[in-house]
Write a protein that holds these residues in place. Structure first.
Motif: not given
Lengths: 114, 110
Positions: A10-11, A13, A19, A21, A86, A109, A111-112
């Motif tokens: 998870s990330q 950002l 970014m 992945l 997101t 993954t 991702l926010t």
């Protein structure tokens, strides 16, 4: 055998940041895919690769790029992240792309983008 | 445009009851059809697939699906569900391109 691994798990950002992945498979599959999963929309194909050295656009490719330098790795890059990116991102692979082969999925993954 | 319609977003059912999750596809060309299951916080796993031949396909965990070309359907069934079947189920079509349905959440209640 690990199958497909994805990193990070998870990330969070900031908008505008770049970014990548990561996705790696150890099954020597020819085809690889990137999907995003959003509530109520299922999985939508972002990009795919039928074999090392080739890539193609899926249903929602805008804002994303991929590369396939070798059989095992298929990174997905967001050049300048936006909040609409997101999502939960899944990498998948299959032995080939045209014969109805099963896809094997990574763990995802999350991702926010803020 | 190619599309996959999963007719129910959520299906609640009691344990040991039968269940049917509905899927309609759109491709008019030769098509491969798949059902995948996603347990919470995991990736998707294949339940079963139809490539050709017998229209009744049996998969893992007691699930089966029937390919119906005239109705362009590929409904998933299980005669008796367990609590452990609680998950989200996705129908996928591969005609000219790969297309997933929006998913159906199966909630099995005790």
């Amino acid at each position: 055998i690990a199958g497909i691994t994805q990193a990070p798990t998870s990330q969070i950002l900031a908008a505008g940041r770049r970014m990548t992945l990561r996705c790696t498979q150890d099954m020597r599959h020819n085809a690889m895919y990137w999907y995003r999963q959003d509530l109520g929309l299922g999985l939508r194909l972002i990009h795919y690769s039928n074999t090392a050295g080739t890539t193609g656009k899926g249903e929602v490719p805008d804002g994303y790029s991929v590369s396939r330098a070798n059989t095992d790795d298929f990174p997905l890059t967001l050049a300048s992240a936006v909040p609409s990116q997101t999502s939960v991102y899944f990498c998948a692979s299959s032995d080939s792309s045209g014969s109805g082969d099963e896809q094997f999925f990574g763990p995802g993954t999350r991702l926010t983008v803020l | 445009a190619q599309s996959v319609t999963q007719l129910d977003s959520q299906v609640p059912v009691f344990e040991e009851a039968p269940v049917e999750l509905r899927c309609n596809y759109s491709s008019s060309v030769s098509v491969y059809l798949f059902w995948y299951v996603q347990y919470p916080n995991q990736g998707l796993q294949l339940l079963l697939k139809y490539l050709s031949g017998s229209t009744l396909v049996k998969g893992i965990n007691g699930f089966e699906a029937e390919f119906n070309k005239s109705q362009t359907s590929f409904h998933l069934r299980k005669p008796s569900v367990h609590i452990s079947d609680t998950a989200e189920y996705f129908c996928e079509e591969y005609g000219n391109k790969l297309v997933f349905g929006a998913g159906t959440i199966l909630r099995v209640k005790s």
